[in-house]
Write an enzyme that holds these catalytic residues in place. Structure first.
Site, PDB file in Angstrom:
ATOM      1  N   LEU A  11       0.838  -1.213   0.000  1.00 39.90           N
ATOM      2  CA  LEU A  11       0.000   0.000   0.000  1.00 39.90           C
ATOM      3  C   LEU A  11       0.868   1.257   0.000  1.00 39.90           C
ATOM      4  O   LEU A  11       0.668   2.174  -0.805  1.00 39.90           O
ATOM      5  CB  LEU A  11      -0.921   0.020   1.239  1.00 39.90           C
ATOM      6  CG  LEU A  11      -2.236  -0.744   1.195  1.00 39.90           C
ATOM      7  CD1 LEU A  11      -3.044  -0.445   2.464  1.00 39.90           C
ATOM      8  CD2 LEU A  11      -3.053  -0.407  -0.039  1.00 39.90           C
ATOM      9  N   VAL A  12       1.850   1.323   0.895  1.00 40.56           N
ATOM     10  CA  VAL A  12       2.676   2.540   0.983  1.00 40.56           C
ATOM     11  C   VAL A  12       3.629   2.621  -0.202  1.00 40.56           C
ATOM     12  O   VAL A  12       3.820   3.682  -0.795  1.00 40.56           O
ATOM     13  CB  VAL A  12       3.454   2.583   2.318  1.00 40.56           C
ATOM     14  CG1 VAL A  12       4.442   3.744   2.332  1.00 40.56           C
ATOM     15  CG2 VAL A  12       2.491   2.688   3.499  1.00 40.56           C
ATOM     16  N   CYS A 126       3.180   7.645  10.929  1.00 42.99           N
ATOM     17  CA  CYS A 126       2.197   8.532  10.292  1.00 42.99           C
ATOM     18  C   CYS A 126       1.525   9.465  11.290  1.00 42.99           C
ATOM     19  O   CYS A 126       1.432  10.675  11.063  1.00 42.99           O
ATOM     20  CB  CYS A 126       1.149   7.709   9.547  1.00 42.99           C
ATOM     21  SG  CYS A 126       0.667   6.208  10.363  1.00 42.99           S
ATOM     22  N   GLY A 157      -3.754   2.122   7.642  1.00 45.25           N
ATOM     23  CA  GLY A 157      -2.497   2.132   8.391  1.00 45.25           C
ATOM     24  C   GLY A 157      -1.986   0.732   8.676  1.00 45.25           C
ATOM     25  O   GLY A 157      -0.776   0.524   8.858  1.00 45.25           O
ATOM     26  N   LYS A 206       5.333   5.252  20.203  1.00 44.75           N
ATOM     27  CA  LYS A 206       5.934   5.939  19.056  1.00 44.75           C
ATOM     28  C   LYS A 206       5.594   7.429  19.119  1.00 44.75           C
ATOM     29  O   LYS A 206       6.452   8.285  18.931  1.00 44.75           O
ATOM     30  CB  LYS A 206       5.405   5.357  17.734  1.00 44.75           C
ATOM     31  CG  LYS A 206       5.921   3.980  17.367  1.00 44.75           C
ATOM     32  CD  LYS A 206       5.180   3.433  16.143  1.00 44.75           C
ATOM     33  CE  LYS A 206       5.516   1.982  15.867  1.00 44.75           C
ATOM     34  NZ  LYS A 206       4.698   1.424  14.745  1.00 44.75           N
ATOM     35  N   HIS A 235      -5.940   9.525   8.946  1.00 47.08           N
ATOM     36  CA  HIS A 235      -5.857   9.444  10.414  1.00 47.08           C
ATOM     37  C   HIS A 235      -6.313  10.779  11.004  1.00 47.08           C
ATOM     38  O   HIS A 235      -5.999  11.851  10.466  1.00 47.08           O
ATOM     39  CB  HIS A 235      -4.420   9.196  10.865  1.00 47.08           C
ATOM     40  CG  HIS A 235      -3.910   7.808  10.674  1.00 47.08           C
ATOM     41  ND1 HIS A 235      -4.677   6.753  10.218  1.00 47.08           N
ATOM     42  CD2 HIS A 235      -2.661   7.296  10.877  1.00 47.08           C
ATOM     43  CE1 HIS A 235      -3.940   5.651  10.144  1.00 47.08           C
ATOM     44  NE2 HIS A 235      -2.708   5.949  10.539  1.00 47.08           N
TER      45      HIS A 235
HETATM   46  C1  2RA Z   1      -0.842   2.287  11.755  1.00 42.68           C
HETATM   47  N1  2RA Z   1       0.791   4.025  12.205  1.00 42.68           N
HETATM   48  O1  2RA Z   1      -1.655   3.204  11.518  1.00 42.68           O
HETATM   49  C2  2RA Z   1       0.608   2.591  12.021  1.00 42.68           C
HETATM   50  C3  2RA Z   1       1.497   2.051  10.940  1.00 42.68           C
HETATM   51  N2  2RA Z   1       1.215   2.615   9.676  1.00 42.68           N
HETATM   52  O2  2RA Z   1      -1.140   1.078  11.774  1.00 42.68           O
END
Ligand code: 2RA
Length: 330
Positions: A11-12, A126, A157, A206, A235
């Site tokens: 995806l990324v 992210c 994500g 994180k 997000h």
């Molecule tokens: C998530 N930030 O949203 C983490 C990894 N992309 O699952």
């Protein structure tokens, strides 16, 4: 410029190729790298078809830059091998982010820290990227002391498996190969990544640790609750920030209007506020719902939304690569 994209079919990785093409990054030769079973598969990029190559062949080709989105294990094993042949690696996994010898970069905030010595550069998580883009200029003016964050993170994500689970559940079926321990449709999961002994998840830690490193300020106190929601892309974050200095809301708006990478979307009287659907395919970090927290001094509430595959991953990585090229670091 010869560029490798490691994880090119994920995806990324797919988004990285899209962003490289959209931003007309000076790619003269593309080296798409994916799992052994994908070697030979064709990847279409800027009007040409490129065969997926093996990691060994990509390393041997000595690309100027290798952009990784292939998981921490792959990055730990192969990023150093690329660096040894002179390639600069920009890695989207969490493998190198908290390594004291590696830079963790959001170009709008700390790209100036990069030097020719940086051969492995970490792309932040992210949810951290969108937070620090929105917060950076406010922090410079008012000095953030404490952040209380709740996130609402899209299934994209997690990856394709989670997207498939949501789509199957939304169609009324039980997921055939679920990504999560529980149904995600019509539900929310307060669980992203692995729980740690202190009760926090890795995703929450994180946000705590990466934010301080990127903003070069260990004094900022951060606590987070990261939640998975049945959203297809984008997000969202509710952020309560206590500053050392008081602020005027009009000044806060003005700072955000002039913050690189931010778009102020804040007219609640017109039902105008950031929503994930409005972030799709865009690189801006959308900020709204600005209001004073009236329960304590110098404290602001805000709502931050961004496309987690773009500014949250692919675009930030490509912007780092652009900075390297523009500043003669590759
Ligand atoms: C998530 N930030 O949203 C983490 C990894 N992309 O699952």
């Amino acid at each position: 410029m010869k560029i490798a994209v490691v994880g090119a079919t994920g995806l990324v990785g797919t988004e990285m190729l899209k962003v490289l093409a959209e931003r007309q990054f000076p790619v003269t030769e593309l080296l798409p790298v994916a799992s052994a079973k994908s070697v030979g598969q064709l990847v279409h990029f800027q009007g040409k078809d490129y065969p997926v190559v093996s990691m060994a062949d990509a390393i041997a080709a000595r690309p100027a830059i290798a952009i990784f989105s292939a998981g921490g294990g792959v990055s730990l094993e192969f990023a150093p091998q690329f660096a040894e042949v002179g390639t600069v690696v920009v890695d989207n996994s969490s493998a190198w982010r908290m390594d004291a010898t590696k830079k963790l970069v959001v170009p709008e905030v700390n790209a100036h820290e990069l030097t020719k010595d940086d051969k492995i550069i970490a792309n932040p998580n992210c949810s951290t990227i969108q937070l620090v883009v929105a917060l950076n200029d406010l922090h410079k003016k008012y000095q953030a002391k404490r952040l209380v964050i709740s996130t609402y993170q899209s299934v994209t994500g997690t990856g394709k498996k989670a997207v498939d689970q949501l789509m199957e559940e939304r169609a009324g079926h039980t997921a055939s190969n679920p990504a999560y321990a529980h149904p995600i449709d019509l539900n929310v999961l307060p669980h992203i990544d692995v729980f740690q002994p202190n009760g926090y998840t890795k995703e929450e830690l994180k946000m705590v640790n990466e934010t301080k490193k990127i903003m070069s300020d260990d004094s900022i106190r951060v606590t987070a609750t990261c939640v998975r929601v049945p959203v297809m892309g984008g997000h969202s974050e509710s952020v309560n920030v206590e500053f050392a200095q008081d602020f005027d809301l009009a000044d806060v708006r003005d700072v955000l209007r002039h913050t690189a990478g931010v778009e102020l979307v804040d007219e609640p009287g017109q039902n105008i506020y950031p929503m994930p659907k409005d972030s799709h395919g865009r690189d801006a970090v959308l900020v709204g719902r600005l209001r004073r927290d009236e329960t304590q001094p110098n404290t602001l509430n805000m709502w931050i939304v961004a496309d987690n595959l773009r500014k949250g991953a692919a675009t930030n990585a490509v912007q780092i690569a652009e900075y390297l090229v523009a500043n003669g670091l590759v």
